[in-house]
Write a protein that holds these residues in place. Sequence first.
Motif, short mmCIF file in Angstrom:
data_model
loop_
_atom_site.label_atom_id
_atom_site.label_comp_id
_atom_site.label_asym_id
_atom_site.label_seq_id
_atom_site.Cartn_x
_atom_site.Cartn_y
_atom_site.Cartn_z
N LEU A 184 3.20 8.01 -9.56
CA LEU A 184 4.17 7.05 -9.04
C LEU A 184 4.02 6.79 -7.54
CD1 LEU A 184 6.78 5.33 -9.43
CD2 LEU A 184 8.08 7.44 -9.01
N GLY A 185 3.57 7.79 -6.79
CA GLY A 185 3.45 7.62 -5.34
C GLY A 185 2.63 6.40 -4.95
N CYS A 186 1.60 6.10 -5.76
CA CYS A 186 0.72 4.96 -5.45
C CYS A 186 1.45 3.63 -5.59
CB CYS A 186 -0.51 4.97 -6.35
SG CYS A 186 -1.54 6.43 -6.12
N ALA A 187 2.53 3.60 -6.36
CA ALA A 187 3.31 2.37 -6.51
C ALA A 187 4.08 2.05 -5.23
CB ALA A 187 4.28 2.50 -7.69
N LYS A 188 4.14 3.01 -4.31
CA LYS A 188 4.87 2.81 -3.05
C LYS A 188 3.91 2.68 -1.87
CE LYS A 188 7.36 6.54 -3.75
NZ LYS A 188 8.35 7.59 -3.42
N LEU A 189 2.65 2.36 -2.15
CA LEU A 189 1.63 2.24 -1.11
C LEU A 189 0.82 0.95 -1.28
CD1 LEU A 189 -0.20 3.28 1.19
CD2 LEU A 189 -1.39 4.69 -0.52
N VAL A 190 0.80 0.13 -0.25
CA VAL A 190 0.09 -1.15 -0.28
C VAL A 190 -0.94 -1.20 0.85
CG1 VAL A 190 0.31 -3.66 -0.24
CG2 VAL A 190 2.17 -2.29 -1.15
N VAL A 191 -2.12 -1.71 0.53
CA VAL A 191 -3.16 -1.95 1.54
C VAL A 191 -3.26 -3.46 1.75
CG1 VAL A 191 -5.54 -1.54 2.23
CG2 VAL A 191 -4.38 0.10 0.72
N PHE A 192 -3.16 -3.90 3.00
CA PHE A 192 -3.06 -5.32 3.33
C PHE A 192 -4.23 -5.85 4.14
CE2 PHE A 192 1.72 -5.15 2.97
CZ PHE A 192 1.87 -6.28 2.17
N CYS A 193 -4.45 -7.17 4.00
CA CYS A 193 -5.16 -7.98 4.99
C CYS A 193 -4.19 -9.08 5.40
CB CYS A 193 -6.42 -8.59 4.40
SG CYS A 193 -7.34 -9.66 5.53
N ASN A 194 -4.09 -9.36 6.70
CA ASN A 194 -3.18 -10.38 7.22
C ASN A 194 -1.73 -10.11 6.81
OD1 ASN A 194 -5.18 -12.01 8.52
ND2 ASN A 194 -5.71 -12.94 6.57
#
Length: 454
Positions: A184-194
């Motif tokens: 579940l922890g990965c559902a609270k982590l986002v990698v962004f561009c812009n």
Amino acid sequence: MINIQEVIETNKMIEQENLDVRTITLGISLLDCADNNLDEVNRKIFEKITTVAKDLVATGKAIEREYGIPIVNKRISVTPISLVGAAACKSPEDYVTIAQTLDDAAKKVGVNFIGGYSALVSKGMTTSDLNLIKSIPKALAITERVCSSVNVGSTKTGIDMDAVKLLGEIILETAELTKERDSLGCAKLVVFCNAPDDNPFMAGAFHGITEGDSIINVGVSGPGVVKTALQNVRGADFGTLCETIKTTAFKITRVGQLVAQEASRRLNIPFGIIDLSLAPTPAVGDSVAEIFQEIGLEHAGAPGTTAALALLNDQVKKGGVMASSYVGGLSGAFIPVSEDQGMINAVQAGALTLEKLEAMTCVCSVGLDMIAIPGDTKATTISGIIADEMAIGMVNQKTTAVRLIPVIGKKVGDMASFGGLLGYAPVMPVNSFSCDAFINRGGRIPAPIHSFKN
């Protein structure tokens, strides 16, 4: 003037078509909480959040009662913590204490999530950024409401491939530490561009450094409303289709504008933006994928899906900007797999693959969102998927993001359950060919030539 017919129409949208205000997000600057002493940083953060946000949840509930408009979430976003903790935090463990403080503050004021456990590293990582990123797995494992994001690229700066490589490893470590909850922890982590500074949606929300001391941002949603409107124009030409979506988006956004203005007035905090994204939920009838079916596709993923999504996104934006002077955030259509029953059905039917989802992200609001993949996927493979998505954002001058969930102990076809709005998802296959040598090069992919506009 609002006439009685519009009131009746709005009530029908709320009662029968899943119209809601998805979130009121209170952005809070924590720059004035910086200190050389870690205990002082934690004290200041807790004190400021619990002071500024003390009435947020109560105000949201009061607006719900008085106007009959569901407000699903009340949330907080804060200044990227790698900036706030830079002077005091000398190790990843120091940053984990701040994550715990954020979680405690979120629980104290009663919000669903708090975003901003974040770092902005599109051109390089400071020691502080590196320590925060390394702390993410433990921080997300021991907290309940903290959300994290890392911006690793932009059109102006290119893509920091050292950060991309590291994030592949961090995502796997986060999955491992939360494996008893389907990673579940990965559902609270986002990698962004812009990454935008004013996004009210989790898990990617943070309070940008160009923002004021505090701000109210509102995210509206209504895929069910759009689907119902399109049922009335079945078989019509594209001009009629577009006009129907645009008109419906206008009406949805006006509801958000009302809630935003009321929340701003009652809390005495400036109104920021309306994010008019069509954000689905696992509820039946609240699906972006079902809009594709209403447009004329058998399933999301069928030939024509990317064109349908481009059309939908554009008309949502056109309708929304007429309804509010301050439209921002992401604004368009989200295509998260686990949060959209129609997307889940499409994956199970074999109509939707990871590669097709990547093609769709060229025209959607975000990117590869809430996608469960096998738990034995290599870190470099995850990094390769991130790099592909960041490149789409960089070259196309748009926000893209990756929220992958390698579910430890599960394989293709198994089901992963995340609960609540996060939903559930079938584990999707990932291309198994190696990109190790590419990811291990290190360094930075330069910005595209069209970034030079000065």
